[in-house]
Design a protein around this motif. Sequence first.
Motif, PDB file in Angstrom:
ATOM      1  N   ARG A 152      -1.234   2.655  10.585  1.00 51.71           N
ATOM      2  CA  ARG A 152      -1.173   1.343   9.935  1.00 51.71           C
ATOM      3  C   ARG A 152       0.285   0.890   9.857  1.00 51.71           C
ATOM      4  O   ARG A 152       1.175   1.698   9.602  1.00 51.71           O
ATOM      5  N   THR A 153       0.493  -0.409  10.011  1.00 52.67           N
ATOM      6  CA  THR A 153       1.857  -0.941   9.952  1.00 52.67           C
ATOM      7  C   THR A 153       2.167  -1.580   8.600  1.00 52.67           C
ATOM      8  O   THR A 153       3.273  -2.076   8.407  1.00 52.67           O
ATOM      9  N   ASP A 154       1.212  -1.551   7.674  1.00 49.93           N
ATOM     10  CA  ASP A 154       1.400  -2.232   6.387  1.00 49.93           C
ATOM     11  C   ASP A 154       1.604  -1.262   5.218  1.00 49.93           C
ATOM     12  O   ASP A 154       1.391  -1.617   4.070  1.00 49.93           O
ATOM     13  N   ILE A 155       2.030  -0.055   5.520  1.00 49.26           N
ATOM     14  CA  ILE A 155       2.231   0.945   4.477  1.00 49.26           C
ATOM     15  C   ILE A 155       3.630   0.793   3.881  1.00 49.26           C
ATOM     16  O   ILE A 155       4.624   0.735   4.603  1.00 49.26           O
ATOM     17  N   HIS A 156       3.697   0.734   2.553  1.00 53.54           N
ATOM     18  CA  HIS A 156       4.970   0.561   1.855  1.00 53.54           C
ATOM     19  C   HIS A 156       5.709   1.884   1.697  1.00 53.54           C
ATOM     20  O   HIS A 156       6.927   1.951   1.850  1.00 53.54           O
ATOM     21  N   SER A 157       4.974   2.960   1.371  1.00 53.68           N
ATOM     22  CA  SER A 157       5.614   4.265   1.216  1.00 53.68           C
ATOM     23  C   SER A 157       4.591   5.381   1.357  1.00 53.68           C
ATOM     24  O   SER A 157       3.391   5.163   1.196  1.00 53.68           O
ATOM     25  N   VAL A 158       5.105   6.574   1.634  1.00 52.37           N
ATOM     26  CA  VAL A 158       4.258   7.760   1.792  1.00 52.37           C
ATOM     27  C   VAL A 158       4.891   8.919   1.031  1.00 52.37           C
ATOM     28  O   VAL A 158       6.068   9.221   1.222  1.00 52.37           O
ATOM     29  N   LEU A 159       4.108   9.555   0.169  1.00 53.45           N
ATOM     30  CA  LEU A 159       4.527  10.794  -0.492  1.00 53.45           C
ATOM     31  C   LEU A 159       3.511  11.861  -0.115  1.00 53.45           C
ATOM     32  O   LEU A 159       2.326  11.756  -0.457  1.00 53.45           O
ATOM     33  N   ALA A 160       3.966  12.863   0.622  1.00 56.94           N
ATOM     34  CA  ALA A 160       3.089  13.955   1.053  1.00 56.94           C
ATOM     35  C   ALA A 160       3.564  15.245   0.389  1.00 56.94           C
ATOM     36  O   ALA A 160       4.699  15.685   0.602  1.00 56.94           O
ATOM     37  N   VAL A 161       2.687  15.837  -0.420  1.00 57.30           N
ATOM     38  CA  VAL A 161       3.014  17.041  -1.176  1.00 57.30           C
ATOM     39  C   VAL A 161       2.332  18.247  -0.524  1.00 57.30           C
ATOM     40  O   VAL A 161       1.114  18.226  -0.298  1.00 57.30           O
ATOM     41  N   SER A 162       3.121  19.268  -0.217  1.00 62.90           N
ATOM     42  CA  SER A 162       2.588  20.471   0.439  1.00 62.90           C
ATOM     43  C   SER A 162       1.683  20.105   1.607  1.00 62.90           C
ATOM     44  O   SER A 162       0.562  20.612   1.725  1.00 62.90           O
ATOM     45  N   PRO A 163       2.145  19.214   2.499  1.00 65.57           N
ATOM     46  CA  PRO A 163       1.221  18.678   3.505  1.00 65.57           C
ATOM     47  C   PRO A 163       0.991  19.610   4.696  1.00 65.57           C
ATOM     48  O   PRO A 163       1.913  20.253   5.193  1.00 65.57           O
ATOM     49  N   PHE A 164      -0.263  19.678   5.117  1.00 65.32           N
ATOM     50  CA  PHE A 164      -0.537  20.171   6.460  1.00 65.32           C
ATOM     51  C   PHE A 164       0.041  19.106   7.389  1.00 65.32           C
ATOM     52  O   PHE A 164      -0.196  17.911   7.184  1.00 65.32           O
ATOM     53  N   ILE A 221       0.854  -1.181   0.000  1.00 67.01           N
ATOM     54  CA  ILE A 221       0.000   0.000   0.000  1.00 67.01           C
ATOM     55  C   ILE A 221       0.895   1.237   0.000  1.00 67.01           C
ATOM     56  O   ILE A 221       1.679   1.451   0.921  1.00 67.01           O
ATOM     57  N   ASP A 222       0.794   2.010  -1.073  1.00 64.90           N
ATOM     58  CA  ASP A 222       1.571   3.238  -1.201  1.00 64.90           C
ATOM     59  C   ASP A 222       0.605   4.413  -1.153  1.00 64.90           C
ATOM     60  O   ASP A 222      -0.423   4.416  -1.822  1.00 64.90           O
ATOM     61  N   LEU A 223       0.937   5.400  -0.355  1.00 67.66           N
ATOM     62  CA  LEU A 223       0.053   6.543  -0.129  1.00 67.66           C
ATOM     63  C   LEU A 223       0.627   7.802  -0.758  1.00 67.66           C
ATOM     64  O   LEU A 223       1.834   8.050  -0.686  1.00 67.66           O
ATOM     65  N   LEU A 224      -0.253   8.605  -1.355  1.00 64.57           N
ATOM     66  CA  LEU A 224       0.127   9.892  -1.909  1.00 64.57           C
ATOM     67  C   LEU A 224      -0.993  10.876  -1.603  1.00 64.57           C
ATOM     68  O   LEU A 224      -2.166  10.579  -1.843  1.00 64.57           O
ATOM     69  N   GLY A 225      -0.644  12.008  -1.044  1.00 64.45           N
ATOM     70  CA  GLY A 225      -1.657  13.015  -0.747  1.00 64.45           C
ATOM     71  C   GLY A 225      -1.079  14.410  -0.816  1.00 64.45           C
ATOM     72  O   GLY A 225       0.117  14.614  -0.574  1.00 64.45           O
ATOM     73  N   THR A 226      -1.934  15.372  -1.148  1.00 69.16           N
ATOM     74  CA  THR A 226      -1.525  16.769  -1.261  1.00 69.16           C
ATOM     75  C   THR A 226      -2.344  17.626  -0.309  1.00 69.16           C
ATOM     76  O   THR A 226      -3.557  17.427  -0.171  1.00 69.16           O
ATOM     77  N   SER A 227      -1.688  18.568   0.347  1.00 71.44           N
ATOM     78  CA  SER A 227      -2.322  19.512   1.257  1.00 71.44           C
ATOM     79  C   SER A 227      -2.960  18.761   2.424  1.00 71.44           C
ATOM     80  O   SER A 227      -2.259  18.039   3.142  1.00 71.44           O
ATOM     81  N   MET A 228      -4.284  18.859   2.611  1.00 63.81           N
ATOM     82  CA  MET A 228      -4.922  18.088   3.680  1.00 63.81           C
ATOM     83  C   MET A 228      -4.782  16.594   3.400  1.00 63.81           C
ATOM     84  O   MET A 228      -4.666  15.786   4.322  1.00 63.81           O
ATOM     85  N   GLY A 229      -4.771  16.223   2.118  1.00 70.72           N
ATOM     86  CA  GLY A 229      -4.521  14.832   1.765  1.00 70.72           C
ATOM     87  C   GLY A 229      -3.141  14.381   2.219  1.00 70.72           C
ATOM     88  O   GLY A 229      -2.938  13.215   2.569  1.00 70.72           O
ATOM     89  N   GLY A 230      -2.186  15.308   2.213  1.00 70.91           N
ATOM     90  CA  GLY A 230      -0.855  15.002   2.739  1.00 70.91           C
ATOM     91  C   GLY A 230      -0.914  14.687   4.218  1.00 70.91           C
ATOM     92  O   GLY A 230      -0.238  13.770   4.706  1.00 70.91           O
ATOM     93  N   ALA A 231      -1.724  15.447   4.946  1.00 72.02           N
ATOM     94  CA  ALA A 231      -1.899  15.171   6.375  1.00 72.02           C
ATOM     95  C   ALA A 231      -2.551  13.812   6.583  1.00 72.02           C
ATOM     96  O   ALA A 231      -2.164  13.040   7.468  1.00 72.02           O
ATOM     97  N   VAL A 232      -3.550  13.499   5.741  1.00 75.94           N
ATOM     98  CA  VAL A 232      -4.256  12.222   5.864  1.00 75.94           C
ATOM     99  C   VAL A 232      -3.303  11.051   5.655  1.00 75.94           C
ATOM    100  O   VAL A 232      -3.309  10.097   6.435  1.00 75.94           O
ATOM    101  N   VAL A 233      -2.455  11.115   4.611  1.00 75.00           N
ATOM    102  CA  VAL A 233      -1.567   9.975   4.372  1.00 75.00           C
ATOM    103  C   VAL A 233      -0.505   9.855   5.466  1.00 75.00           C
ATOM    104  O   VAL A 233      -0.110   8.745   5.827  1.00 75.00           O
TER     105      VAL A 233
END
Length: 198
Positions: free
Chosen positions: A72-84, A53-65
Amino acid sequence: MEGASSTFIQVVPEYRGYDDSDGTVPGLDGETLDTNNAIKAVESHYHVKPDHIDLLGTSMGGAVVLKLASERTDIHSVLAVSPFVGWDSMGEWAKNNLKNPAASKWYNDMTTVYGPFKPSTPKYQAVSIDYTKIHAPTLLLQGTADPTVPWQSVQFFYNELKQANKNAHLILVPGAGHGVHENAGQNDINQWYKEIGM
């Protein structure tokens, strides 16, 4: 599930209460819960390999990811763009930089909505991100000319995160705005994804 394949599924949640969507805005905790439930719905219909499971989110979505990766312990990677970066980190940065107009505005808005800054209270914890629990490789991408999320707050969060997660990286894109919509940083993102095995 439209568009899902046997090899790649992309989930794009639409937040409640924004634009024309039904419901009311649930805040960071509720938006994270909604996104987590969307992932669980996919997992109930398809076999998702562990740690794929790879997560990508921007702004509030960045905060969510970021918050989801802390839960969660099963996350492979996280990309947060301009994250809150959650009110605990944002509040701490803002409190220590009140001479900065952006920090002062964020601090005043925060205390108006949530009361005096006390990160340990349940009200603040619901809108915060426990960086100590993020262990997946994490990339933060932030423009230095972002009028919405001050780049210094993302730098502050990164400095905290790096202490707990050695596989955390920050790319500051000079002159880029909110969401870093230009191609700036894309080569670095591609290289990072290659390094983490995507």
